[in-house]
Every structure is written in C-alpha cells, then in structure tokens.
Scaffold this active site. Sequence first.
Site, mmCIF file in Angstrom:
data_model
loop_
_atom_site.group_PDB
_atom_site.id
_atom_site.type_symbol
_atom_site.label_atom_id
_atom_site.label_comp_id
_atom_site.label_asym_id
_atom_site.label_seq_id
_atom_site.Cartn_x
_atom_site.Cartn_y
_atom_site.Cartn_z
ATOM 1 N N GLU A 261 8.669 -19.234 -2.572
ATOM 2 C CA GLU A 261 9.243 -17.904 -2.795
ATOM 3 C C GLU A 261 8.742 -17.303 -4.103
ATOM 4 O OE1 GLU A 261 11.350 -16.171 -0.527
ATOM 5 O OE2 GLU A 261 10.410 -17.769 0.633
ATOM 6 N N TRP A 264 5.288 -15.991 -3.446
ATOM 7 C CA TRP A 264 5.373 -14.681 -2.786
ATOM 8 C C TRP A 264 5.555 -13.583 -3.843
ATOM 9 C CZ3 TRP A 264 4.235 -12.575 1.713
ATOM 10 C CH2 TRP A 264 4.219 -13.353 2.880
ATOM 11 N N TRP A 292 7.500 9.211 12.928
ATOM 12 C CA TRP A 292 8.863 8.715 12.763
ATOM 13 C C TRP A 292 9.850 9.763 13.267
ATOM 14 C CZ3 TRP A 292 8.710 3.743 11.373
ATOM 15 C CH2 TRP A 292 7.616 3.275 10.626
ATOM 16 N N ASN A 327 18.496 -12.532 1.840
ATOM 17 C CA ASN A 327 17.096 -12.224 2.140
ATOM 18 C C ASN A 327 16.801 -12.149 3.633
ATOM 19 O OD1 ASN A 327 14.413 -11.731 1.013
ATOM 20 N ND2 ASN A 327 13.858 -13.625 2.072
ATOM 21 N N TRP A 345 9.856 3.709 6.865
ATOM 22 C CA TRP A 345 10.198 2.602 5.969
ATOM 23 C C TRP A 345 10.435 3.069 4.540
ATOM 24 C CZ3 TRP A 345 7.184 1.586 1.723
ATOM 25 C CH2 TRP A 345 5.853 2.064 1.721
ATOM 26 N N TRP A 368 9.406 -4.394 2.737
ATOM 27 C CA TRP A 368 9.599 -3.295 3.689
ATOM 28 C C TRP A 368 8.360 -3.076 4.559
ATOM 29 C CZ3 TRP A 368 13.374 -0.447 5.729
ATOM 30 C CH2 TRP A 368 14.656 -0.594 5.164
#
Length: 439
Positions: A261, A264, A292, A327, A345, A368
């Site tokens: 993590e 990341w 959208w 998360n 988004w 996202w």
Amino acid sequence: MREKQQVSIFWFRRDLRLDDNAGLYHALKSGESVLPLFIFDTLILDKLEDLDDARVTFIHKAIAGLDQELQKYGSSILVKHGAPTEVWIQLLNEYNIKAVYTNHDFEPYAKSRDESVSQILKSKGLELLTYKDHVIFEKQEILKDDGSPYTVFTPYKRKWLEKLNPDFHLKAYPTKKYLKNLLQIPPFEIPALEQLGFSTSSIDFPDKEYQDVIEQYNGTRDFPALDGTSRISVHLRFGTISIREAGSAAFEASEKTWLSELIWRDFYAMILWYFPYTAKSSFRREFDGITWINREEDFKAWCEGNTGYPIVDAGMRQLNTTGWMHNRVRMITASFLCKHLLVDWRWGEAYFARKLIDYDMASNVGGWQWAAGTGNDAAPYFRVFSPDLQTKKFDPKLEYVKKWVPEFSDPFKYVQPIVDHRYARQRALDAYKAGLGKI
C-alpha cells in the site's frame, strides 16, 4: 534603525513533525539559527467550502503541538496567514535570511507556488532548498530501463523492491541531534482558528498507533466492519508520521501487504509528477470521449448516502460523518458513481477532496481514475462492480451496513434503489463503447 535578525528559515508544509524531517534536518545541520515557519495559505483556504473543515482543525492542532515541542528547545514556530508570495516578501523585509529550506510537494498548485516563491528568493540571491520527505522513492528514482516512467503498478513495484536498501532509504534523519540550532526566541502567538475564518471540527482524529494491524492487515483490510486498517493516512498526508518510519515498520513485518500500500502511494505520487494533467483529465485520453449523464439529483443522492444500495450509502454516510471511508468501500462508491450513475469521476473526486481528512490529490485522483477505468493500470471499463455481490463478500453479516444505514432493516423506511443494476451496467458499457468510438 534596528538591525534585522539573521536566520535560516525552515518552511513546514505537509511535514508537521520535528523527528525524522529531511528538510528540517538539513536546515539545522547547516549550523545557522533556524526559524520554523508555517503559512496558512489563503489561496487554499479561501477555496474550502466548509467553515469547520476538519483538515484545518487537524493542521491547527498539529502546529500547536509542534510549538509546544519547539518551546522545550527555547524556540517557537512563526505562523503566518496569507498568500505565500506576499508572506515571503514580508519575511524578506523583516529578517536577514541566509537560506530557506523546505520539503518537496508534487501537486500542481504546490509546484506553481514553489516556483513563484523561488523567483522572489532568487531576486534576493537566495535559493529555495527542497528535499524528499513525503515518499520513499520520488520523481525519476524508479524508471524503466529505457528511462521512461512506469504506468503499470506491478513492474513498478518490482523495480521499487529491487532498488530498496532499507538501511539507507528507510533510515531516519537524526534531527534531534541538531535541535540546539533552532532560533532562540520567545513563543510566537498562533492565530486562533476563528482568526483564520474557521471553526473547530467535531470530527475525531485517529491516533498514530498502527503496529497492531500490520501483521493481520491482508486478512482484515477488505472488511469494513472490522477495525482492520491502520487509519494513519491523515498522519502520512500531513507528515505527523514519517514515511520512513511507516516504511520501516512495513518492511520488517512478515506480512507485506501493508508495504504494498505504501508502494501504491509512491506510484501515484510519481504519476502525478510526470503527468500533472491527470489531476483534471483522463490519463488514457481515449476516455475523454465518454458522454456522462451528470444528473444533479443522482449526484446529490450519492453524496448524501441515499441511493438505495446499502453498501454505497453506508460508505458515503461514514465519509460525511467521520471524514474517512474504508478503502474497499471507496472503490465501491467510486465505481457506482461513475458506472451505475454515469456521473463524471471528477465530480466524485472533488467531493472526496472536500470531505476526506486524509485527502491526497495523487492517491485520490489515481483511485478515482482506477475505478472509472480512465486511469493508468485501471480496472477495465467493462468491469462494473455489483454492490450486492461486494456486500455479500465483504460485509456478509451486514454489520457495516446496519451501523451506517440503520433504516436498512425497515423496507418502508429505506429508499428504493436509484437505478437497476443490470440496466445500469448495460448503460455504462454502451456509454463507454460509444465514447471510445469517438476517438
């Protein structure tokens, strides 16, 4: 005329601690008297929508704690409130500044701000000396063999682990050895939150303890009803915990998921630095053609946790109440907004930016775009998560749902689903395919 005091300045930003602080270490080790500085940046604060924004309260408390520590060494932190360029012009008039130290920040606004401040300092023959402190590897430190940046996580992680020398990269800076070089001054007055235009948030902040969760993290992290995550993200965001300390604990643990993590986190910081356009645009340009729907009433229902999908609603209510969301549920709620409701988004990213106490642009934008299928190494656009299946898998006893959506048990009180899952899935696939066909 009083002679101006000669100082070096260390500018605190997202590194609100004395221990193991790279830029502060270099400032103190220079041997000059170091004046600690923090600027409540009005260019940031004026854009915040909530007067009780929890992050401002968190920072204010952290600054007060820093000042108490500094007073033990006969020093104090100078707190300014204004636009950074104006503050630095004022400081150059008030002090005979020998050098200015700070730590890197990668976000687009921060890069622009630092460039402006750097130009002001250069006009006086000074340099803005900046150091790596917020991540373990940054910018160009992890690259492909051809010198280009990685855009897929797995090979990036492999190279990251190959390059890691724990005795060097995770070694703490011995800042305390040099705290005697802090400028000796009476305590400065820290402006109250009300003077900054804010009020105290009622949100409770997590403590800094995380050792207990590391070993079982892989087995507990996906279940939102469990206390199975570290909750230290806000401390890493504002630097009240050193990334080297956290990285060292993760490396020494027998279970390496927690370390992954942190990798990341480095990865997304690198992506934002190399590709700053991703803060506002799709990493994969071919997805800019998506049409959208962006129905305001759908977005409002999502924000308030009234979609009729209990796992989604639980997550949004947790966010609105605590400033934090589990998360796994961040992924579910993000996917639902983009694919079930076909809301851009960027709308969701902006709402998270408003509400999350641990908001970090690099990680939030990365997450996202992953959920929307528009980012680097993202979930395929045709993967549309079923909220019901996610609930059965990760909240099988509905403990998380019932905590945050207590009316769920009463079918007469709980809202009906805002959209049918099968219909929404097909609509999303059609919209994504049509969008890709425009390129």
